[in-house]
Design an enzyme around this catalytic site. Structure first.
Site, PDB file in Angstrom:
ATOM      1  N   LYS A 231      -1.917  10.699  -6.370  1.00 24.42           N
ATOM      2  CA  LYS A 231      -2.389   9.658  -7.295  1.00 24.42           C
ATOM      3  C   LYS A 231      -3.714  10.083  -7.908  1.00 24.42           C
ATOM      4  CE  LYS A 231      -3.263   4.618  -7.187  1.00 24.42           C
ATOM      5  NZ  LYS A 231      -3.315   3.455  -6.295  1.00 24.42           N
TER       6      LYS A 231
ATOM      7  N   SER B 235      -0.727  -0.510  -7.556  1.00 21.72           N
ATOM      8  CA  SER B 235      -1.180   0.345  -8.630  1.00 21.72           C
ATOM      9  C   SER B 235      -0.718   1.800  -8.520  1.00 21.72           C
ATOM     10  CB  SER B 235      -2.712   0.336  -8.679  1.00 21.72           C
ATOM     11  OG  SER B 235      -3.238   0.811  -7.470  1.00 21.72           O
TER      12      SER B 235
ATOM     13  N   SER C 120      -1.141  -1.737  -2.941  1.00 17.30           N
ATOM     14  CA  SER C 120      -0.876  -0.785  -4.009  1.00 17.30           C
ATOM     15  C   SER C 120       0.058   0.358  -3.702  1.00 17.30           C
ATOM     16  CB  SER C 120      -2.191  -0.210  -4.531  1.00 17.30           C
ATOM     17  OG  SER C 120      -2.888  -1.216  -5.219  1.00 17.30           O
TER      18      SER C 120
END
Lengths: 109, 526
Positions: free
Chosen positions: B78, B173, B197
């Site tokens: 990420k 996210s 997330s």
């Protein structure tokens, strides 16, 4: 209750982030309203919790030994304005203009 | 020799036996990334360095000296983890062009094991959001939007019109990481989990999403959101792989003083056959407003599954659940206000051209660099931290946090081993629908089921369970005791085996060797 313009201005100054428009101010109002639900909860006698690891005493101090460093070049690499080994900033000790003189949305409210 | 499970183990075996080489694997993944570009899962593809890493891995295999199971395995990270020499943006204008001078500890650990870093995945700006829709590089599309399973269930007008307007979100996210794993472009990905997330997009994308216990995995190099809740998250296609990743990442890091100092021993998951000694708790408060009847039914079915297999299944109560999201809202914004203070344009990141004074430069930089979501949270956080509000909001929230954590302690002390809950309220929403509500409202709604585990620091995992009526993945969540990941993952693995979640049927994806991709039976849970 609505948040006063003084407090809004104060927040802009503290956060160095501006409200941009009425939506921004409304967003804050809603956030406060949402947070007010906390007051429904009875927390008498409760200690605030800083960390879920509080029982494990894992926050420790280490020996003051230098184990890394000498990375000036790496650290300066990402800075846009620098001179020799300094980061360059515009003049300091000049406070942000007062609310009345600032170019901020809050002026019109 | 014990039979090794999991996709990574299988690939590792294939690499050892030479049935496929690390460079072949890397090239295929890179090609797949290109052909699935429309998903917008990746912000940066590190093609050159990945191929180089793959070549080095190949050399090691030739010498018969692979570093471990992960040697040669393509992974994605990420874009809020620092990766040396590779741009790290947090999907924000504030960090566009920022080239990390160092690797986050978890990234370094993966590289030390020989993993091949394909690239950085897309997210909500600074990991604030539950849709992966609010980053500067645009939203991530859920691969299941393009699956046969979803298309079959969509009311069809014209074919091309559907694809453009019907695509669903990944959740967030860590949506980019979830989409990357789900679309076969990598075998595992790192996400982060502060309020759900990792688990939320895992549920929407039909992959395993593990949130480890707070303090187990180092946060050094993970650009922080909420220091007291953030953890690196692990996204994989099966539970065994999550255990493998966990094994290579967990453990004390001297560079992160919030990691516990206990020795961590990597483990292989046993094949649980007897669940009669297990006590599963069903927290009644997780039957939250807005929970779809579909997911409620699946949750119930899952509870029955355990019961019929001989486990003890009991209803339990976590009475402060409904205040968790409010508490999170205050603590999160407060910590965000503090963490975002470092972005001032001087040392790194975006810098405004304003030159009148330091403060005006800072203010302009932050106005230009942050989106409305981030700025909103900074302002709210500062409000709650004002002298006149500190006790009323911040300290109050910290007290409520203790109540929430205590709820869990009580339940686990009463003999419950694992909690079983839904992960999300519904299946993935279409993007056009999702953006009708603002980010804060959405996050408040979507984090309800995942957030409390972050409050209490507990390990939790999403296991893909079944497809919804719309043909989209639905997952269920298991929450375990602190640092009892082995038990948590063992139960999750048993459940995974029972439900046989179907494989995504993506037309765009050419199926490769059986050796490389695990084929699951198409019999599904629902």
């Amino acid at each position: 209750q609505e948040v006063s313009v003084e407090v809004l201005g104060h927040l802009e100054h503290l956060a160095l982030v501006d409200f941009r428009d009425s939506e921004g101010v409304e967003r804050l109002q809603k956030a406060i309203q949402f947070a007010d639900q906390l007051h429904e909860v009875n927390t008498d006698g409760m200690e605030p919790m800083d960390s879920v690891l509080e029982d494990r005493w894992c926050v420790y101090l280490r020996e003051d030994d230098v184990t890394e460093g000498n990375c000036t070049k790496d650290l300066l690499e990402n800075a846009r304005e620098k001179v020799e080994e300094y980061f360059v900033a515009p003049p300091g000790n000049i406070p942000l203009p007062k609310l009345e003189e600032r170019d901020t949305f809050l002026q019109s409210s | 020799a014990a039979l090794k499970h999991g996709l990574c183990s299988q690939v590792s075996a294939a690499l050892k036996e030479g049935r496929v080489t690390p460079t072949e694997l890397c090239q295929r993944c890179l090609a797949l990334i290109k052909s699935t570009k429309f998903l917008n899962a990746y912000i940066t593809v590190a093609e050159e360095t990945a191929l180089k890493q793959a070549e080095e891995s190949e050399e090691r295999y030739k010498r018969g000296q692979p570093l471990g199971i992960l040697d040669g395995i393509p992974i994605a990270v990420k874009d809020n983890f620092n990766t040396a020499g590779i741009e790290t943006t947090c999907a924000s204008n504030m960090l566009k062009g920022y080239i990390s001078p160092y690797n986050a500890t978890v990234v370094q650990k993966l590289l030390d094991q020989g993993a091949v870093l394909l690239g950085k995945t897309n997210l909500d700006e600074f990991a604030m959001g539950s849709g992966s829709t609010d980053g500067v590089f645009g939203p991530v599309r859920n691969p299941w939007s393009y699956s046969k399973q979803y298309k079959e269930k969509s009311v069809s007008k014209s074919h091309s019109e559907d694809e453009e307007s019907n695509w669903v979100i990944t959740g967030g996210s860590s949506g980019g990481s979830a989409a990357a794993v789900s679309s076969f472009t990598c075998f595992a990905a790192l996400g982060s989990d502060t309020g759900g997330s990792t688990r939320n997009p895992a549920a929407h994308c039909g992959v395993v999403g593990l949130k480890p216990t707070y303090g187990l995995i180092s946060r050094h190099g993970l650009i922080p959101l909420v220091n007291s809740m953030d953890v690196p998250g692990i996204l994989t296609r099966c539970v065994d792989d999550a255990a493998v990743l966990l094994g290579s990442l967990a453990g004390h890091d001297p560079k992160d003083s919030t990691t516990v100092q206990d020795d961590f021993k990597p483990f292989e998951l046993p094949n649980l056959t007897d669940v009669s000694k297990l006590s599963i708790g069903i927290p009644k408060e997780y039957h939250a407003p807005g929970l779809s009847s579909e997911i409620l039914a699946l949750w119930s079915k899952a509870a029955d599954l355990f019961k019929n297999a001989g486990a003890k299944v009991v209803e339990v109560s976590l009475p402060h659940t409904r205040y968790s999201i409010v508490c999170y809202h205050v603590l999160c914004t407060a910590e965000v206000a503090s963490n975002m203070a470092r972005f001032d344009g001087l040392e790194y990141g975006h810098r405004s051209d304003k030159k009148e004074s330091t403060e005006s430069m800072y203010a302009a930089t932050r106005r230009e660099g942050f989106n409305d979501v981030v700025r909103g949270r900074i302002l709210s956080g500062n409000y709650f931290l004002l002298k006149q509000n500190y006790e009323k909001y911040f300290v109050k929230a910290q007290k409520v946090r203790r109540l929430i954590a205590n709820d869990f302690i009580k339940v686990f002390r009463s003999g419950v081993d694992i909690l079983l809950t839904p992960t999300t309220l519904t299946d993935a929403a279409p993007y056009t629908e999702f953006i009708q509500e603002d980010n804060r409202t959405r996050s408040a709604q979507d984090d309800v089921l995942t957030q409390a585990a972050n409050m209490a620091g507990l390990p939790a995992i999403n296991v893909p369970t079944a497809l919804s009526e719309r043909g989209l993945p639905v997952g269920l969540q298991f929450i375990g005791r602190s640092f009892q990941e082995k038990q948590l993952l063992t139960v999750a693995k048993w459940f995974e085996k029972q439900v046989q979640f179907p494989m995504i049927q993506l037309e765009e994806v050419k199926r490769h060797d059986n050796v490389v991709f695990q084929h699951q039976k198409s019999a599904s849970f629902s």
